[in-house]
Design an enzyme around this catalytic site. Structure first.
Site, PDB file in Angstrom:
ATOM      1  N   ASP A 232      -2.563  -7.007   4.234  1.00 33.65           N
ATOM      2  CA  ASP A 232      -2.009  -6.133   5.266  1.00 33.65           C
ATOM      3  C   ASP A 232      -3.137  -5.842   6.251  1.00 33.65           C
ATOM      4  O   ASP A 232      -4.313  -6.051   5.966  1.00 33.65           O
ATOM      5  CB  ASP A 232      -1.432  -4.853   4.634  1.00 33.65           C
ATOM      6  CG  ASP A 232      -0.383  -4.191   5.529  1.00 33.65           C
ATOM      7  OD1 ASP A 232      -0.251  -4.609   6.709  1.00 33.65           O
ATOM      8  OD2 ASP A 232       0.290  -3.253   5.074  1.00 33.65           O
TER       9      ASP A 232
ATOM     10  N   ASP B 195       1.080  -4.274  13.385  1.00 35.53           N
ATOM     11  CA  ASP B 195       2.331  -3.647  13.848  1.00 35.53           C
ATOM     12  C   ASP B 195       2.191  -2.131  13.838  1.00 35.53           C
ATOM     13  O   ASP B 195       1.299  -1.587  13.189  1.00 35.53           O
ATOM     14  CB  ASP B 195       3.490  -4.062  12.928  1.00 35.53           C
ATOM     15  CG  ASP B 195       3.234  -3.678  11.487  1.00 35.53           C
ATOM     16  OD1 ASP B 195       2.239  -4.160  10.916  1.00 35.53           O
ATOM     17  OD2 ASP B 195       4.004  -2.868  10.920  1.00 35.53           O
TER      18      ASP B 195
ATOM     19  N   ALA C  87       7.989   0.315   7.775  1.00 32.08           N
ATOM     20  CA  ALA C  87       8.208   1.755   7.969  1.00 32.08           C
ATOM     21  C   ALA C  87       9.397   2.292   7.178  1.00 32.08           C
ATOM     22  O   ALA C  87      10.144   3.150   7.639  1.00 32.08           O
ATOM     23  CB  ALA C  87       8.373   2.081   9.455  1.00 32.08           C
TER      24      ALA C  87
ATOM     25  N   CYS D  17      10.365   3.154 -22.846  1.00 31.15           N
ATOM     26  CA  CYS D  17      10.751   1.737 -22.927  1.00 31.15           C
ATOM     27  C   CYS D  17      10.135   1.084 -24.149  1.00 31.15           C
ATOM     28  O   CYS D  17       9.644   1.774 -25.044  1.00 31.15           O
ATOM     29  CB  CYS D  17      10.444   1.010 -21.625  1.00 31.15           C
ATOM     30  SG  CYS D  17       8.793   0.345 -21.449  1.00 31.15           S
TER      31      CYS D  17
ATOM     32  N   CYS E 294       7.750  -1.453 -23.962  1.00 32.29           N
ATOM     33  CA  CYS E 294       6.573  -2.240 -23.586  1.00 32.29           C
ATOM     34  C   CYS E 294       5.433  -1.960 -24.574  1.00 32.29           C
ATOM     35  O   CYS E 294       5.547  -1.095 -25.444  1.00 32.29           O
ATOM     36  CB  CYS E 294       6.141  -1.918 -22.158  1.00 32.29           C
ATOM     37  SG  CYS E 294       5.206  -0.378 -21.984  1.00 32.29           S
TER      38      CYS E 294
ATOM     39  N   CYS F 260       4.466   1.739 -24.583  1.00 34.87           N
ATOM     40  CA  CYS F 260       5.461   2.662 -25.145  1.00 34.87           C
ATOM     41  C   CYS F 260       5.655   2.491 -26.641  1.00 34.87           C
ATOM     42  O   CYS F 260       6.079   3.419 -27.324  1.00 34.87           O
ATOM     43  CB  CYS F 260       6.786   2.495 -24.410  1.00 34.87           C
ATOM     44  SG  CYS F 260       6.701   3.076 -22.710  1.00 34.87           S
TER      45      CYS F 260
HETATM   46  N1  GUN Z   1       3.044  -0.889   4.485  1.00 33.92           N
HETATM   47  C1  GUN Z   1       4.070  -0.042   4.330  1.00 33.92           C
HETATM   48  N2  GUN Z   1       4.810   0.028   5.478  1.00 33.92           N
HETATM   49  C2  GUN Z   1       4.228  -0.800   6.350  1.00 33.92           C
HETATM   50  C3  GUN Z   1       4.536  -1.174   7.719  1.00 33.92           C
HETATM   51  O1  GUN Z   1       5.496  -0.725   8.336  1.00 33.92           O
HETATM   52  N3  GUN Z   1       3.698  -2.097   8.302  1.00 33.92           N
HETATM   53  C4  GUN Z   1       2.621  -2.629   7.634  1.00 33.92           C
HETATM   54  N4  GUN Z   1       1.855  -3.542   8.257  1.00 33.92           N
HETATM   55  N5  GUN Z   1       2.318  -2.281   6.365  1.00 33.92           N
HETATM   56  C5  GUN Z   1       3.110  -1.385   5.749  1.00 33.92           C
HETATM   57 ZN    ZN Z   2       6.755   1.253 -21.394  1.00 36.11          ZN
END
Ligand code: GUN
Ligand code: ZN
EC number: 2.4.2.48
Length: 659
Positions: free
Chosen positions: A84, A119, A190, A273, A275, A278
């Site tokens: 990201d 973005d 978002a 659970c 796992c 757990c």
């Molecule tokens: N991580 C969570 N939401 C967003 C987003 O709207 N844009 C980007 N680039 N990363 C995110």
């Molecule tokens: Zn578990």
């Protein structure tokens, strides 16, 4: 880069191909912290991870190490890595010290598999002015990123994030604009604030308006979605990737994820659970541990339940029970149920992607099931089918109804102009939930027999059916409604009551196969396919229709599992002669004509046009641009996907028409 293997509604099982390996989708990408990571996520099922390029860029040591050794060595993960761009930091702190171009360049430099442009994650419910302003910047940066990547011949794949806040038209506009770019993946951005505040209904609007305007051949990533409670719903809406910081953030906070919601450790009497965590520890054991040890164990549990849920989602898509899983999951929280009810508004769109036949039966799990695309599809089809003069409505029996309805039918009420029934000019239909009216001639076709609902009806279903019938009977001169139907459903739709116990439904195999052909291929197909000296061969064991011949030449076979017709060469010719272009057709370009005629399967890139009613697994005709019949086969994609995909097969050819 992306291929679809199985589908259910908008959900798909796919394969995302990268230089660092293939990933089966829907997939979860655990968020890896480039400095603080304590858990080996690969060990718990991660095939792909996501990390933050901006955090690496901002830390001089990490930055240098990433440049020197590459991202994969930096975070010690040899599978595909997505990065990201710092947009999330931008949305939290209001500012970042990196430009769009710089972050693109940096992601390529550290050899990410999939990078992201900078973005602007516009929050939900902002003013329109703000959403539009941000959106123009997001779009401009997405364009700049792709142009820059292409001009520099960069190797990484690129995300272009859909924004537009909670304005459905801005999401659509954004998706349309991004579709024009050569992006490789389309995240939907978002949405974290929507999920954190339980605005799941708005999430449905955001996602559906985005995906409906994105290309089908690219994976979509629901950014920041890491709670297993929503994976099934999101997958059903066409999301292929999820990312989770939730597994570790919730663990930091002593909270355990589950498909039923979130458990606070302080409230747990029992581990939730089976796992490894757990089954080994009790809540008291965890509470007694030091913070770090406890956090890591809860994070491991969180990863286990998340990957388990994704396996279940993929299995549900393979078997065709994804909506049953969604209906189950959406009952864990009223806001999720609200979201699922909102999804009913998008069922016309869902229907376009939903295969007509599935391995598993349709289960009615509550009144919401009445709005599923299968029901909508059947009701639309019913309105198009040819009608006789009169209609007889019968109560449900065991399925298939046509097999178990017999003998005297009893007392009826009449609606419309009363007259003698002419059995040749009467339609017989069974009234049942959820499909409303099921004509007895087509009742074996999926899902009209392959469905289950409780015998005790709920009031919503009764109202739904009543509304449908009162509209539908207007097509007929006269409708005879069985007295039990009236009693069970309290239908107020009749004039008077008469003794009509001479009414019998007479089975007629020729009429049945013609009705199925009309239902499957369109009105008129039945007459065209089954003209001449038709002979019907049935299975000795089950009594079901298997093969249909005209003077010893096979015209079609009937598939036992779903009673759909599978054409032969003669059947394909008849259908082609009778149905106008482009009905039931996939049209291929000139180059692929000889291959198709030869019986080779059709690749998506050669498809130039097709009937918009084609769904995956439909039997289709393969024709040239001047409508010469070249071959016939089984569609592997729906009409929309055939337009979008440039790789992989579109039709699995059964036979070419070459002599
Ligand atoms: N991580 C969570 N939401 C967003 C987003 O709207 N844009 C980007 N680039 N990363 C995110
Ligand atoms: Zn578990």
């Amino acid at each position: 880069m992306f291929e679809i293997k199985a589908k259910d509604n908008r959900g798909r099982v796919g394969v995302l191909k990268t230089k660092h390996g293939n990933v089966k989708t829907p997939a979860l990408m655990p968020v890896i912290h480039p400095r603080k990571q304590a858990i080996d996520v690969k060990k718990y099922g991660a095939d792909i991870v996501i990390t933050n390029a901006y955090l690496i860029y901002k830390d001089e040591d990490l930055k240098q190490e990433a440049i020197d050794k590459g991202l994969h060595e930096l975070i010690n993960f040899d599978g595909p890595i997505m990065t990201d761009s710092g947009s999330f930091q931008l949305s939290v702190y209001g500012d970042v010290d990196i430009t769009n171009k710089e972050v693109i360049e940096f992601q390529e430099l550290i050899k990410t598999d999939i990078g992201t442009s900078l973005d602007i994650p516009t929050a939900p419910f902002v003013t329109r002015e703000k959403a539009e302003e941000d959106l123009e910047i997001t779009l401009q940066r997405a364009r700049e990123a792709i142009e820059y990547r292409n001009s520099q011949n960069m190797e990484m794949k690129l995300n272009s994030v859909v924004q537009g806040s909670t304005f459905p038209d801005l999401r659509r506009y954004c998706a349309d604009e991004l579709t024009k770019l050569d992006a490789d993946l389309y995240p939907i951005g978002a949405v974290v604030p929507l999920m954190e505040s339980y605005h799941y209904k708005d999430l449905v609007d955001v996602v559906m308006n985005s995906v409906a305007h994105l290309p089908d051949n690219k994976p979509r990533h629901l950014m920041g979605a890491g709670h297993p409670m929503i994976f099934a719903l999101a997958a059903a809406m066409g999301c292929d990737l999820f990312d989770s910081a939730a597994y570790i953030l919730y663990a930091e906070d002593d909270r355990l994820l589950s498909t039923r919601g979130t458990y606070k450790l302080e409230n747990l009497q029992e581990m939730p659970c089976s796992c490894e965590v757990c089954t080994k520890y009790t809540p008291d054991d965890l509470r007694a541990m030091d913070k770090k040890e406890r956090r890591d164990l809860i994070a491991i549990h969180n990863l286990h339940v998340s990957f388990a849920e994704l396996r279940l989602v993929r299995q549900a898509i393979y078997e065709g029970s994804l909506m049953e899983l969604v209906e189950e999951r959406c009952r864990v929280h009223p806001q999720l149920l609200n979201a699922y009810r909102q999804l009913a508004n998008y069922m016309d769109d869902m229907e376009k992607y939903n295969p007509r036949s599935k391995k598993s039966a349709f289960f009615f799990t509550g009144p919401e099931s009445l709005y599923r695309s299968e029901v909508k599809r059947h009701m639309n089809k019913l309105r198009e089918m040819p009608k006789k003069r009169d209609l007889v409505i019968l109560p449900p029996s065991r399925k298939p109804y046509s097999k178990f309805i017999s003998g005297k039918l009893g007392e009826f009420y009449i609606y419309g102009s009363e007259r003698e029934l002419d059995l040749e000019d009467t339609d017989f239909m069974v009234l049942d939930i959820p499909f409303g009216l099921v004509p007895l001639d087509i009742d074996e076709v999926y899902p009209l027999s392959q469905n289950e609902s409780p015998k005790i009806k709920d009031v919503d279903s009764i109202e739904f059916i009543e509304d449908f019938i009162s509209e539908f009977v207007e097509y007929y001169d006269q409708t005879l409604i069985h007295s039990r139907v009236i009693k069970d459903l309290e239908i107020g739709l009749y004039n008077k009551h008469s003794q009509s116990d001479e009414i019998r439904f007479k089975k007629d195999d020729l009429r049945k196969i013609k009705a199925i052909a009309d239902y499957q291929f369109g009105v008129g197909a039945g007459e065209a396919l089954f003209k001449g000296n038709i002979k019907i061969e049935k299975s000795k064991k089950t009594g079901k229709i298997r093969h249909i011949y005209d003077k010893g030449v096979i015209v079609a076979n009937m598939r036992a599992s779903d009673s759909f017709l599978v054409l032969s060469k003669e059947g394909a010719k008849r259908l082609h002669n009778s149905m106008p272009y482009p009905e039931n057709r996939v049209v291929v370009n000139e180059d692929s004509v000889p291959f198709a005629r030869d019986g080779k399967s059709v690749f998506a890139k050669f498809v130039v046009d097709c009937d918009e009613n084609i769904r995956s697994n439909d039997e289709v005709l393969i024709v040239s641009e001047d409508d010469e019949l070249l071959a016939y086969g089984k569609a592997l994609l729906c009409a929309h996907e055939m337009g979008d995909f440039n790789t992989g097969q579109a039709v699995k050819t059964r036979k070419g028409m070459k002599k």
